[in-house]
Scaffold this active site. Structure first.
Site, mmCIF file in Angstrom:
data_model
loop_
_atom_site.group_PDB
_atom_site.id
_atom_site.type_symbol
_atom_site.label_atom_id
_atom_site.label_comp_id
_atom_site.label_asym_id
_atom_site.label_seq_id
_atom_site.Cartn_x
_atom_site.Cartn_y
_atom_site.Cartn_z
ATOM 1 N N GLY A 194 -25.461 13.071 17.712
ATOM 2 C CA GLY A 194 -24.241 13.233 18.168
ATOM 3 C C GLY A 194 -24.870 13.544 19.406
ATOM 4 N N LEU A 195 -26.425 13.542 19.465
ATOM 5 C CA LEU A 195 -27.106 13.831 21.550
ATOM 6 C C LEU A 195 -27.489 12.027 22.198
ATOM 7 C CD1 LEU A 195 -29.956 16.661 20.451
ATOM 8 C CD2 LEU A 195 -26.893 16.910 20.718
ATOM 9 N N SER A 196 -26.551 11.233 21.365
ATOM 10 C CA SER A 196 -26.359 9.977 22.282
ATOM 11 C C SER A 196 -27.810 9.254 22.381
ATOM 12 C CB SER A 196 -25.952 10.012 23.200
ATOM 13 O OG SER A 196 -25.136 8.659 23.519
ATOM 14 N N THR A 220 -12.352 12.719 23.972
ATOM 15 C CA THR A 220 -11.582 11.975 25.217
ATOM 16 C C THR A 220 -12.393 11.008 26.410
ATOM 17 O OG1 THR A 220 -12.638 13.872 26.580
ATOM 18 C CG2 THR A 220 -10.819 13.921 25.444
ATOM 19 N N SER A 222 -28.733 6.526 21.005
ATOM 20 C CA SER A 222 -28.209 5.270 21.505
ATOM 21 C C SER A 222 -28.042 4.306 23.217
ATOM 22 C CB SER A 222 -26.608 4.744 20.722
ATOM 23 O OG SER A 222 -25.212 5.811 20.753
ATOM 24 N N ASP A 225 -21.627 8.763 26.982
ATOM 25 C CA ASP A 225 -22.941 8.603 26.706
ATOM 26 C C ASP A 225 -24.109 8.092 28.075
ATOM 27 O OD1 ASP A 225 -21.819 9.898 24.935
ATOM 28 O OD2 ASP A 225 -22.500 8.510 23.492
ATOM 29 N N GLU A 231 -22.810 -1.848 23.706
ATOM 30 C CA GLU A 231 -22.461 -0.969 22.252
ATOM 31 C C GLU A 231 -21.595 -1.328 22.026
ATOM 32 O OE1 GLU A 231 -23.970 3.034 22.663
ATOM 33 O OE2 GLU A 231 -22.738 3.230 20.355
HETATM 34 P P1 ADP Z 1 -26.504 9.023 18.302
HETATM 35 O O1 ADP Z 1 -26.181 7.784 20.026
HETATM 36 O O2 ADP Z 1 -25.323 10.183 18.417
HETATM 37 O O3 ADP Z 1 -27.859 9.983 18.759
HETATM 38 P P2 ADP Z 1 -25.197 6.197 17.458
HETATM 39 O O4 ADP Z 1 -25.459 6.314 15.888
HETATM 40 O O5 ADP Z 1 -24.962 5.928 17.798
HETATM 41 O O6 ADP Z 1 -25.856 7.938 17.205
HETATM 42 O O7 ADP Z 1 -27.386 5.827 16.989
HETATM 43 C C1 ADP Z 1 -28.197 5.618 16.695
HETATM 44 C C2 ADP Z 1 -29.155 4.293 16.701
HETATM 45 O O8 ADP Z 1 -29.296 3.975 17.592
HETATM 46 C C3 ADP Z 1 -29.752 4.765 15.693
HETATM 47 O O9 ADP Z 1 -29.536 4.637 13.906
HETATM 48 C C4 ADP Z 1 -30.423 3.407 16.098
HETATM 49 O O10 ADP Z 1 -30.027 1.819 15.305
HETATM 50 C C5 ADP Z 1 -30.606 3.172 17.844
HETATM 51 N N1 ADP Z 1 -32.172 3.663 18.040
HETATM 52 C C6 ADP Z 1 -32.327 5.328 18.353
HETATM 53 N N2 ADP Z 1 -33.037 5.492 18.844
HETATM 54 C C7 ADP Z 1 -33.670 4.824 18.573
HETATM 55 C C8 ADP Z 1 -35.663 4.441 18.384
HETATM 56 N N3 ADP Z 1 -35.882 5.382 19.123
HETATM 57 N N4 ADP Z 1 -35.681 3.940 18.127
HETATM 58 C C9 ADP Z 1 -35.068 3.073 17.208
HETATM 59 N N5 ADP Z 1 -33.808 2.504 17.251
HETATM 60 C C10 ADP Z 1 -33.040 3.534 18.047
HETATM 61 MG MG MG Z 2 -24.517 6.891 19.490
#
Ligand code: ADP
Ligand code: MG
Length: 381
Positions: free
Chosen positions: A120-122, A31, A124, A166, A154
């Site tokens: 899915g716990l963000s 949403t 990113s 997020d 992003e």
């Molecule tokens: P979510 O946000 O749900 O965890 P995303 O696909 O949006 O999934 O984001 C995941 C991406 O963020 C990873 O593939 C990587 O590129 C980056 N990332 C997240 N945490 C780290 C970390 N600690 N070190 C390096 N890259 C990270």
């Molecule tokens: Mg994400």
């Protein structure tokens, strides 16, 4: 982190550590980019970025989780192109900071995270926000500007057309409360959850390959729904503006798939308000039922669930003391969030893990969802 920092960069003089949490969304899925409501909780799981000045004009970023380092001359940051690499997140943030008038100083950065990646716990947004704070290194930026800046990184640099949820909750999270965010006005209010319940996230341990492309497709389908609704309701600018009654009066005019996508968003936006109301009245049964409705809508109308998520939800609902469950985050893998009575936690953990292992041959990680504070500096305190 001090020891690791010293070992990697030679010295931790002037080192500071910034933290930004991951989140679990209780209800209001898909949403945010439709400018509706969401109800996330900032988690105890977080990304930490340690930073100290570098004397040699370089910017180095090391992720302990990836065991990988990249480096640049700090003067070349503004011209870097997307690399389809995890460093796109911090570099995208750095470029947005430069555009906002903040120079990126030469520095060494060490990243350590307890947010599971791609679940899915963000992780990113936790990475974006913690990196932004490290680059800012105590220079001030209003929190809402910070959230929007990280979202822009992003969307425009990483290339994921995400909503604001997020980044917003990672910054505005608070202990003991969920946060209801209006993704249009960008205002929020803290929502105190009733006593006698707790939330657990259960990780399917999978992320299906189509997660990213399907997300973009849903964003486009929602835009198509708005175009289809406009001739009847010209004031509609996003699906946020459409009530469930209005929607049913135009649903037949839309192509079938588009109508189902829009039905999810319209009913889900309404469910957030209903959930908050039920929470205020301590109506645990209703809260749980709304979570299950949300899941069914994501499963059948929005079609972003998968066999692993459906199994975790269906199986959870058969365990005593479970009040509700749904997928959380973008979908196609990642986590479910389950609402349960505190005394059911040990039984639930055991039964859900055994069932999931039996079915899929993997042990699901389970995380307590303790509402935690938003981003900030943690060292020196
Ligand atoms: P979510 O946000 O749900 O965890 P995303 O696909 O949006 O999934 O984001 C995941 C991406 O963020 C990873 O593939 C990587 O590129 C980056 N990332 C997240 N945490 C780290 C970390 N600690 N070190 C390096 N890259 C990270
Ligand atoms: Mg994400």
């Amino acid at each position: 982190m001090i020891d690791t920092f010293c070992a990697r960069f030679g010295s931790a003089d002037g080192m500071r550590v910034f933290r930004a949490p991951g989140r679990v969304n209780l209800i209001g899925e898909h949403t945010d980019y439709n400018l509706g409501f969401v109800l996330p909780v900032a988690l105890n799981l977080a990304t930490y970025v340690a930073t100290a000045p570098a004397a040699d004009g370089r910017l180095r970023i090391y992720s302990e989780d990836r065991r990988e380092m990249r480096e640049w001359s700090s003067s070349e940051i503004s011209g870097l192109a997307r690399a389809r690499h995890w460093t796109d997140y911090p570099i995208g943030v750095a470029q947005q900071l430069i555009a906002a008038g903040f120079a990126i100083e030469p520095a060494n950065l060490l990243i350590r995270s307890t947010v599971p990646e791609g679940s899915g716990l963000s992780s990113s947004a936790a990475l974006e926000v913690s990196s932004a704070l490290a680059f800012l290194n105590r220079r001030r930026l209003p929190p809402l500007d910070l959230a929007r800046l990280c979202q822009r990184a992003e969307v425009h640099f990483v290339g994921m057309p995400c909503g604001i949820m997020d980044q917003y909750i990672s910054i505005f999270g608070r202990e003991h409360t969920a946060v209801e965010i209006d993704c249009r006005s960008l205002e929020h209010r803290d929502v105190e959850l009733p006593a006698g319940i707790t939330f657990l996230a259960v990780n399917t341990m999978v992320k299906h390959a189509l997660a990213g492309s399907a997300y973009r497709e849903r964003v486009a389908e929602c835009a198509a729904a708005v175009e289809g609704i406009k001739p009847r309701f010209p004031l509609v600018k996003s699906l946020r503006d459409v009530t469930p009654e209005q929607f049913e009066s135009v649903a037949d005019l839309l192509p079938g798939v588009i109508a189902r996508r829009a039905r999810h968003v319209v009913t889900e936006t309404a469910r957030v308000g209903q959930f908050v109301e039920a929470s205020g009245g301590g109506d645990l049964k209703r809260m749980g039922a709304l979570m299950v409705e949300s899941h069914r809508s994501l499963q059948q109308d929005y079609e972003v669930s998968c066999a692993e998520l459906d199994f975790l939800v269906d199986r959870a609902l058969g365990i005593e003391g479970i009040l509700g469950a749904r997928m959380t985050g973008g979908g196609f893998g990642g986590c479910t969030v389950t609402m349960l009575r505190p005394d059911a936690v040990p039984r639930f953990r055991q039964e859900i893990a055994t069932a999931y292992e039996g079915k899929f041959g993997v042990t699901p990680a389970i995380y307590p969802c303790e509402p935690s504070a938003g981003a900030g500096e943690v060292l020196p305190a």
